[in-house]
Design an enzyme around this catalytic site. Structure first.
Site, PDB file in Angstrom:
ATOM      1  N   ASP A 118      27.011  67.567  35.191  1.00  0.00           N
ATOM      2  CA  ASP A 118      26.971  68.927  34.662  1.00  0.00           C
ATOM      3  C   ASP A 118      25.576  69.397  34.277  1.00  0.00           C
ATOM      4  OD1 ASP A 118      29.682  69.112  34.861  1.00  0.00           O
ATOM      5  OD2 ASP A 118      30.052  68.424  32.811  1.00  0.00           O
ATOM      6  N   HIS A 135       0.057  57.077  43.882  1.00  0.00           N
ATOM      7  CA  HIS A 135       1.100  57.896  43.256  1.00  0.00           C
ATOM      8  C   HIS A 135       1.917  57.083  42.252  1.00  0.00           C
ATOM      9  CE1 HIS A 135       0.989  60.887  46.878  1.00  0.00           C
ATOM     10  NE2 HIS A 135      -0.003  61.065  46.024  1.00  0.00           N
ATOM     11  N   ASP A 190      -3.923  61.129  35.904  1.00  0.00           N
ATOM     12  CA  ASP A 190      -3.901  62.356  36.706  1.00  0.00           C
ATOM     13  C   ASP A 190      -2.778  63.195  36.132  1.00  0.00           C
ATOM     14  OD1 ASP A 190      -3.695  64.350  38.625  1.00  0.00           O
ATOM     15  OD2 ASP A 190      -3.879  62.979  40.334  1.00  0.00           O
ATOM     16  N   ASP A 197      -4.776  70.573  37.377  1.00  0.00           N
ATOM     17  CA  ASP A 197      -4.664  69.267  38.047  1.00  0.00           C
ATOM     18  C   ASP A 197      -5.948  68.490  37.762  1.00  0.00           C
ATOM     19  OD1 ASP A 197      -4.188  67.144  39.721  1.00  0.00           O
ATOM     20  OD2 ASP A 197      -4.235  68.302  41.587  1.00  0.00           O
ATOM     21  N   HIS A 210      -7.993  59.136  50.621  1.00  0.00           N
ATOM     22  CA  HIS A 210      -7.397  60.482  50.562  1.00  0.00           C
ATOM     23  C   HIS A 210      -8.472  61.531  50.776  1.00  0.00           C
ATOM     24  CE1 HIS A 210      -8.984  60.965  46.454  1.00  0.00           C
ATOM     25  NE2 HIS A 210      -8.425  59.808  46.120  1.00  0.00           N
ATOM     26  N   HIS A 256      -7.571  70.022  47.415  1.00  0.00           N
ATOM     27  CA  HIS A 256      -6.540  70.896  47.990  1.00  0.00           C
ATOM     28  C   HIS A 256      -6.549  72.218  47.252  1.00  0.00           C
ATOM     29  CE1 HIS A 256      -4.284  69.764  44.353  1.00  0.00           C
ATOM     30  NE2 HIS A 256      -4.715  68.542  44.588  1.00  0.00           N
ATOM     31  N   HIS A 275      -0.168  71.735  44.949  1.00  0.00           N
ATOM     32  CA  HIS A 275      -0.733  71.785  46.305  1.00  0.00           C
ATOM     33  C   HIS A 275      -0.385  73.182  46.788  1.00  0.00           C
ATOM     34  CE1 HIS A 275      -0.779  67.121  46.932  1.00  0.00           C
ATOM     35  NE2 HIS A 275      -1.498  67.528  45.919  1.00  0.00           N
ATOM     36  N   GLU A 327     -11.768  66.063  43.953  1.00  0.00           N
ATOM     37  CA  GLU A 327     -11.200  64.827  43.421  1.00  0.00           C
ATOM     38  C   GLU A 327     -11.491  63.586  44.253  1.00  0.00           C
ATOM     39  OE1 GLU A 327      -6.858  64.494  43.785  1.00  0.00           O
ATOM     40  OE2 GLU A 327      -6.806  66.598  44.393  1.00  0.00           O
ATOM     41  N   TYR A 385     -10.843  52.998  45.092  1.00  0.00           N
ATOM     42  CA  TYR A 385      -9.734  52.141  44.666  1.00  0.00           C
ATOM     43  C   TYR A 385      -9.955  50.761  45.295  1.00  0.00           C
ATOM     44  CZ  TYR A 385      -8.388  56.966  44.233  1.00  0.00           C
ATOM     45  OH  TYR A 385      -8.409  58.320  43.949  1.00  0.00           O
ATOM     46  N   ARG A 388     -10.745  57.830  39.809  1.00  0.00           N
ATOM     47  CA  ARG A 388     -10.741  59.176  40.412  1.00  0.00           C
ATOM     48  C   ARG A 388     -11.215  60.129  39.337  1.00  0.00           C
ATOM     49  NH1 ARG A 388      -6.176  59.190  42.504  1.00  0.00           N
ATOM     50  NH2 ARG A 388      -4.837  60.312  41.071  1.00  0.00           N
ATOM     51  N   GLU A 448     -11.272  64.327  38.840  1.00  0.00           N
ATOM     52  CA  GLU A 448     -10.739  65.545  39.475  1.00  0.00           C
ATOM     53  C   GLU A 448     -10.909  66.747  38.560  1.00  0.00           C
ATOM     54  OE1 GLU A 448      -6.471  65.453  40.236  1.00  0.00           O
ATOM     55  OE2 GLU A 448      -6.684  67.067  41.714  1.00  0.00           O
TER      56      GLU A 448
HETATM   57  N1  GLY Z   1      -1.923  65.248  41.235  1.00  0.00           N
HETATM   58  C1  GLY Z   1      -1.776  65.593  42.574  1.00  0.00           C
HETATM   59  C2  GLY Z   1      -3.053  65.648  43.242  1.00  0.00           C
HETATM   60  O1  GLY Z   1      -4.065  65.322  42.658  1.00  0.00           O
HETATM   61  O2  GLY Z   1      -3.135  66.047  44.361  1.00  0.00           O
HETATM   62 MN    MN Z   2      -4.336  65.289  40.519  1.00  0.00          MN
HETATM   63 MN    MN Z   3      -5.143  67.156  43.055  1.00  0.00          MN
END
Ligand code: GLY
Ligand code: MN
Ligand code: MN
Length: 436
Positions: free
Chosen positions: A39, A242, A259, A270, A349, A353, A360, A383, A387, A404, A406
């Site tokens: 529910d 992730h 992050d 972000d 990566h 973005h 995103h 970003e 790693y 990282r 960002e």
């Molecule tokens: N937190 C998602 C990214 O950095 O793309």
């Molecule tokens: Mn991020």
């Molecule tokens: Mn990001």
């Protein structure tokens, strides 16, 4: 009861859609409610395109924009319902929604299926999301077929259904002043959350304790939901891109990669920061951190109008590759590393973005194979990261270092504005924030 809503940004965006569709019709539903279990639903989140044109956050709503001489924006929404409002809270109902959100008309959502054939009659093209939701595709097809069924009465049915999202994606790529103000706020709130995490974190705590501090800072500023699932990743978890478990006990000597960005009034921030749980970077941690920071700062230099979207990705790869060579983590020449992409062992990566209502965000990165050129009003993330997993070819003192950094960057007429500049970033700033 009804809050005053500044409708001018939404009206201005609808004007642009009217100009684009001419005599045709645009139909845009908001997002469905989604069940979490039995529910209980997930906290409702409107569709971003729909909200962009309406500012209306209730579920079960559809915007219809009729072009040409009749030109009008019609909102279909839930009717007032005392019993449902006792259980679930206030709903505008068509009359108040029309007035508060400056629509030409508003009608009950229950009428949509009956009203669509008349609205579609004699329109050539229907602009609507295509392929987003099977039941919506079916409803549009059924409505067009209903018009075809009336052809003997002299009306003609639309011959073309085209994806409205292409137009809205292009519009959303360039943020207007209303959006930029909200994104500055989303960035500032998330900056404070990261600084709070740095102050709070200590060896022996669990990752989720730090995550709770982030959530506290978001919510106390009115940003009730994160823009995406937080990543609070200590020690080896920082090398899981992730990572979402937040259940490890942090050790003395760990780095903590966070992050986390909030959603404020429908807009995302972000931010990633990485800091030592005990407040002091070790030598190897500092070397890797400085490499990533140098890459991030070099990227900032090319985030300006006229540059290709792809330029800063190349800058990140070049700076990180050079520093990996300097640290002895890669072999060969810089050209070989870039050519053979051996840096992807440690940097796998892209450098960022589009950012906006969606983390995103909407908008093409390339058009007909050509990267977009940066323009004032675009917002993107910067970003880069490194790693380093345990590996026989890597000196052990680098193992499990994941970094990282960002930030969220608005392209301006003469360069850029870092929307998340308040977040501690240099080694000295980070260590000072941890010491507080
Ligand atoms: N937190 C998602 C990214 O950095 O793309
Ligand atoms: Mn991020
Ligand atoms: Mn990001």
């Amino acid at each position: 009861m009804n809050a005053l809503v500044d409708t001018s940004p939404y009206v201005a965006r609808r004007e642009r859609v009217f100009a684009a569709i001419g005599d045709d019709i645009a139909i845009l539903p908001t997002a469905p409610e989604v069940l979490r279990n039995r529910d209980t639903g997930f906290l409702y989140r409107h569709d971003s395109h729909f909200y962009y044109l309406t500012g209306f956050a209730e579920p079960e709503a559809v915007l219809v924009m009729v072009g040409g001489n009749e030109r009008k924006a019609i909102l279909f929404c839930r009717e007032k319902n005392l019993e449902r409002e006792i259980w679930d809270g206030y709903r505008y109902g068509p009359d108040a929604a029309r007035e508060v959100f400056a629509f030409d008309e508003a009608r009950p959502i229950a009428q949509l299926a009956d009203d669509l054939p008349a609205l579609l009659s004699d329109r050539r093209v229907v602009h609507t999301p295509v392929g987003m939701n099977a039941s919506w595709d079916a409803q549009i097809s059924a409505s067009i077929n209903a018009v075809r069924g009336l052809s003997r009465t002299g009306v003609s049915a639309p011959s073309t259904v085209t994806d409205l999202r292409a137009l809205l994606d292009d519009m959303r790529l360039i943020k207007d002043s209303h959006e930029i103000a909200l994104m500055r706020r989303a960035g500032a709130i998330a900056s404070q959350a990261h600084a709070r995490a740095m102050r709070f974190a200590r060896p022996g705590q669990y990752e989720y304790e730090v995550e709770a501090e982030i959530a506290h800072e978001f919510i106390r500023h009115g940003a009730r939901t994160p823009a995406y699932n937080h990543i609070v990743a200590s020690g080896p978890n920082a090398c899981v891109l992730h990572y979402n478990d937040s259940n490890r006990r942090m050790q003395d000597g760990d780095l903590l990669l966070i992050d986390a960005g909030c959603e404020y009034a429908g807009y995302a921030s972000d931010i990633t920061r990485t800091f030592p749980v005990n407040g002091k970077f070790s030598g190897p941690q500092r070397d890797v951190y400085q490499a990533v920071l140098d890459a991030e700062l070099a990227c900032m230099e090319v985030l300006k109008p006229g540059q290709s979207f792809n330029t800063y990705h190349g800058v990140a790869e070049r700076v990180l590759s050079q520093r990996l060579l300097d640290l002895g983590l890669l072999k060969g020449t810089l050209d070989e590393v870039l050519e053979q992409k051996t840096f992807t062992k440690f940097y796998m990566h892209r450098a960022g973005h589009w950012l906006g209502m969606d983390v995103h965000d909407a908008g093409d990165y390339r058009k007909q194979g050509v990267w977009q050129t940066l323009k004032p009003g675009m917002v993107l993330t910067n970003e880069p990261g490194l790693y380093i997993r345990p590996d026989a070819d890597v000196p052990e003192h680098f193992w499990n270092i994941g970094v990282r950094i960002e930030d969220d960057v608005l392209i301006t007429t003469d360069g850029n504005e870092n929307l998340t500049a308040a977040t501690p970033k240099t080694v000295a700033e980070v260590e000072a924030a941890c010491a507080r």
